[in-house]
Write a protein that holds these residues in place. Sequence first.
Motif, PDB file in Angstrom:
ATOM      1  N   ILE A  52       5.425 -12.157   1.091  1.00 31.64           N
ATOM      2  CA  ILE A  52       4.644 -13.382   0.935  1.00 31.64           C
ATOM      3  C   ILE A  52       5.197 -14.372   1.951  1.00 31.64           C
ATOM      4  O   ILE A  52       6.401 -14.650   1.970  1.00 31.64           O
ATOM      5  CB  ILE A  52       4.760 -13.941  -0.493  1.00 31.64           C
ATOM      6  CG1 ILE A  52       4.217 -12.921  -1.502  1.00 31.64           C
ATOM      7  CG2 ILE A  52       4.018 -15.271  -0.615  1.00 31.64           C
ATOM      8  CD1 ILE A  52       4.502 -13.272  -2.948  1.00 31.64           C
ATOM      9  N   VAL A  53       4.317 -14.886   2.800  1.00 33.34           N
ATOM     10  CA  VAL A  53       4.736 -15.748   3.905  1.00 33.34           C
ATOM     11  C   VAL A  53       4.156 -17.140   3.710  1.00 33.34           C
ATOM     12  O   VAL A  53       2.956 -17.302   3.507  1.00 33.34           O
ATOM     13  CB  VAL A  53       4.270 -15.166   5.258  1.00 33.34           C
ATOM     14  CG1 VAL A  53       4.670 -16.079   6.401  1.00 33.34           C
ATOM     15  CG2 VAL A  53       4.841 -13.768   5.463  1.00 33.34           C
ATOM     16  N   SER A  89       9.734 -17.565   5.004  1.00 30.63           N
ATOM     17  CA  SER A  89       9.022 -18.513   5.862  1.00 30.63           C
ATOM     18  C   SER A  89       8.440 -17.735   7.030  1.00 30.63           C
ATOM     19  O   SER A  89       8.880 -16.623   7.344  1.00 30.63           O
ATOM     20  CB  SER A  89       9.965 -19.604   6.358  1.00 30.63           C
ATOM     21  OG  SER A  89      10.966 -19.045   7.172  1.00 30.63           O
ATOM     22  N   GLU A  90       7.456 -18.321   7.684  1.00 35.76           N
ATOM     23  CA  GLU A  90       6.747 -17.597   8.735  1.00 35.76           C
ATOM     24  C   GLU A  90       7.665 -17.178   9.881  1.00 35.76           C
ATOM     25  O   GLU A  90       7.530 -16.087  10.417  1.00 35.76           O
ATOM     26  CB  GLU A  90       5.582 -18.437   9.260  1.00 35.76           C
ATOM     27  CG  GLU A  90       4.634 -17.655  10.117  1.00 35.76           C
ATOM     28  CD  GLU A  90       3.328 -18.369  10.356  1.00 35.76           C
ATOM     29  OE1 GLU A  90       2.373 -17.686  10.768  1.00 35.76           O
ATOM     30  OE2 GLU A  90       3.245 -19.597  10.143  1.00 35.76           O
ATOM     31  N   SER A  91       8.632 -18.010  10.224  1.00 34.45           N
ATOM     32  CA  SER A  91       9.528 -17.657  11.330  1.00 34.45           C
ATOM     33  C   SER A  91      10.520 -16.558  10.954  1.00 34.45           C
ATOM     34  O   SER A  91      11.090 -15.918  11.825  1.00 34.45           O
ATOM     35  CB  SER A  91      10.291 -18.896  11.809  1.00 34.45           C
ATOM     36  OG  SER A  91      11.071 -19.423  10.760  1.00 34.45           O
ATOM     37  N   ALA A  92      10.702 -16.309   9.645  1.00 28.87           N
ATOM     38  CA  ALA A  92      11.653 -15.294   9.191  1.00 28.87           C
ATOM     39  C   ALA A  92      10.989 -14.004   8.727  1.00 28.87           C
ATOM     40  O   ALA A  92      11.665 -13.104   8.244  1.00 28.87           O
ATOM     41  CB  ALA A  92      12.497 -15.867   8.057  1.00 28.87           C
ATOM     42  N   LYS A  93       9.676 -13.882   8.885  1.00 28.31           N
ATOM     43  CA  LYS A  93       8.991 -12.698   8.381  1.00 28.31           C
ATOM     44  C   LYS A  93       9.348 -11.461   9.199  1.00 28.31           C
ATOM     45  O   LYS A  93       9.647 -11.549  10.384  1.00 28.31           O
ATOM     46  CB  LYS A  93       7.474 -12.904   8.366  1.00 28.31           C
ATOM     47  CG  LYS A  93       6.817 -12.877   9.716  1.00 28.31           C
ATOM     48  CD  LYS A  93       5.307 -13.050   9.576  1.00 28.31           C
ATOM     49  CE  LYS A  93       4.611 -12.948  10.890  1.00 28.31           C
ATOM     50  NZ  LYS A  93       4.673 -11.654  11.530  1.00 28.31           N
ATOM     51  N   LYS A  97       6.166  -5.487   8.630  1.00 23.49           N
ATOM     52  CA  LYS A  97       5.612  -5.457   7.276  1.00 23.49           C
ATOM     53  C   LYS A  97       4.338  -6.290   7.207  1.00 23.49           C
ATOM     54  O   LYS A  97       4.270  -7.376   7.783  1.00 23.49           O
ATOM     55  CB  LYS A  97       6.616  -6.051   6.278  1.00 23.49           C
ATOM     56  CG  LYS A  97       7.841  -5.200   6.025  1.00 23.49           C
ATOM     57  CD  LYS A  97       8.747  -5.905   5.053  1.00 23.49           C
ATOM     58  CE  LYS A  97       8.844  -5.090   3.799  1.00 23.49           C
ATOM     59  NZ  LYS A  97       9.730  -5.703   2.810  1.00 23.49           N
ATOM     60  N   PRO A  98       3.330  -5.802   6.462  1.00 24.43           N
ATOM     61  CA  PRO A  98       2.136  -6.630   6.272  1.00 24.43           C
ATOM     62  C   PRO A  98       2.464  -7.838   5.393  1.00 24.43           C
ATOM     63  O   PRO A  98       3.456  -7.843   4.667  1.00 24.43           O
ATOM     64  CB  PRO A  98       1.151  -5.683   5.591  1.00 24.43           C
ATOM     65  CG  PRO A  98       1.973  -4.581   5.029  1.00 24.43           C
ATOM     66  CD  PRO A  98       3.229  -4.500   5.829  1.00 24.43           C
ATOM     67  N   CYS A  99       1.604  -8.850   5.471  1.00 25.33           N
ATOM     68  CA  CYS A  99       1.898 -10.124   4.822  1.00 25.33           C
ATOM     69  C   CYS A  99       0.767 -10.623   3.948  1.00 25.33           C
ATOM     70  O   CYS A  99      -0.397 -10.325   4.186  1.00 25.33           O
ATOM     71  CB  CYS A  99       2.160 -11.188   5.890  1.00 25.33           C
ATOM     72  SG  CYS A  99       3.456 -10.778   7.063  1.00 25.33           S
ATOM     73  N   ILE A 100       1.149 -11.413   2.959  1.00 28.36           N
ATOM     74  CA  ILE A 100       0.226 -12.274   2.230  1.00 28.36           C
ATOM     75  C   ILE A 100       0.586 -13.681   2.688  1.00 28.36           C
ATOM     76  O   ILE A 100       1.640 -14.208   2.335  1.00 28.36           O
ATOM     77  CB  ILE A 100       0.390 -12.148   0.705  1.00 28.36           C
ATOM     78  CG1 ILE A 100       0.135 -10.716   0.249  1.00 28.36           C
ATOM     79  CG2 ILE A 100      -0.534 -13.129  -0.014  1.00 28.36           C
ATOM     80  CD1 ILE A 100       0.460 -10.456  -1.214  1.00 28.36           C
ATOM     81  N   TYR A 101      -0.255 -14.252   3.527  1.00 26.76           N
ATOM     82  CA  TYR A 101      -0.005 -15.587   4.076  1.00 26.76           C
ATOM     83  C   TYR A 101      -0.595 -16.633   3.149  1.00 26.76           C
ATOM     84  O   TYR A 101      -1.759 -16.545   2.766  1.00 26.76           O
ATOM     85  CB  TYR A 101      -0.654 -15.726   5.451  1.00 26.76           C
ATOM     86  CG  TYR A 101      -0.006 -14.911   6.539  1.00 26.76           C
ATOM     87  CD1 TYR A 101       1.087 -15.398   7.245  1.00 26.76           C
ATOM     88  CD2 TYR A 101      -0.499 -13.652   6.869  1.00 26.76           C
ATOM     89  CE1 TYR A 101       1.677 -14.652   8.259  1.00 26.76           C
ATOM     90  CE2 TYR A 101       0.087 -12.896   7.882  1.00 26.76           C
ATOM     91  CZ  TYR A 101       1.173 -13.405   8.569  1.00 26.76           C
ATOM     92  OH  TYR A 101       1.754 -12.670   9.570  1.00 26.76           O
TER      93      TYR A 101
END
Length: 182
Positions: A52-53, A89-93, A97-101
């Motif tokens: 989760i981002v 956080s977005e910079s640490a994703k 891996k796929p994301c839930i933004y």
Amino acid sequence: MMFRTNNLLAAIKKRMTRKSTFIPLLLLLATLTATGICRAADLVIADNAYQIVIPDHAQDEVVDRWLKNTANLMQTAFAKNGITIPVVSESAKAADKPCIYLGATKFAQQNHIQANTDDWTYVWKTVGKDLVIVGSDRKDADVASSRGDTIQLALLGTVKGALDFMQQYVGVRFLFNDNVDM
């Protein structure tokens, strides 16, 4: 009526006995796919590969806090279903891996996904294996409570979108205790 791509392709193969029917059926498949009536595959989050981002910094401290709380609530809901999903956080994703933004992330902006309205509107959109939940988010004017303290209000479309997503696809139910003093 929804069709799975594999079923539709099987029907096309059966009808390919004459070349004259192949082109119209191919055009039908292309039209159904482009309009979203025909889905190629479902998004499966139950494989523990997602994250989760949230944005590195939302446009406001109140919105930022609500997005973090919502991400943590989603993480807990998935955990109750046996799925471990980190919140980052977005910079640490993790790039692999796929994301839930959640919210107005750079990814959402790069893919032109937004909900710029003055209500609780939100958008669910998939981009490949990624899911974007973005809504109209902004801090509203503070108001005084009946106890004399200040209440920070915000328009939180992303939060509504995430909660609706959890209710519809994760099996979460939100209950209200009627013994709350309002």
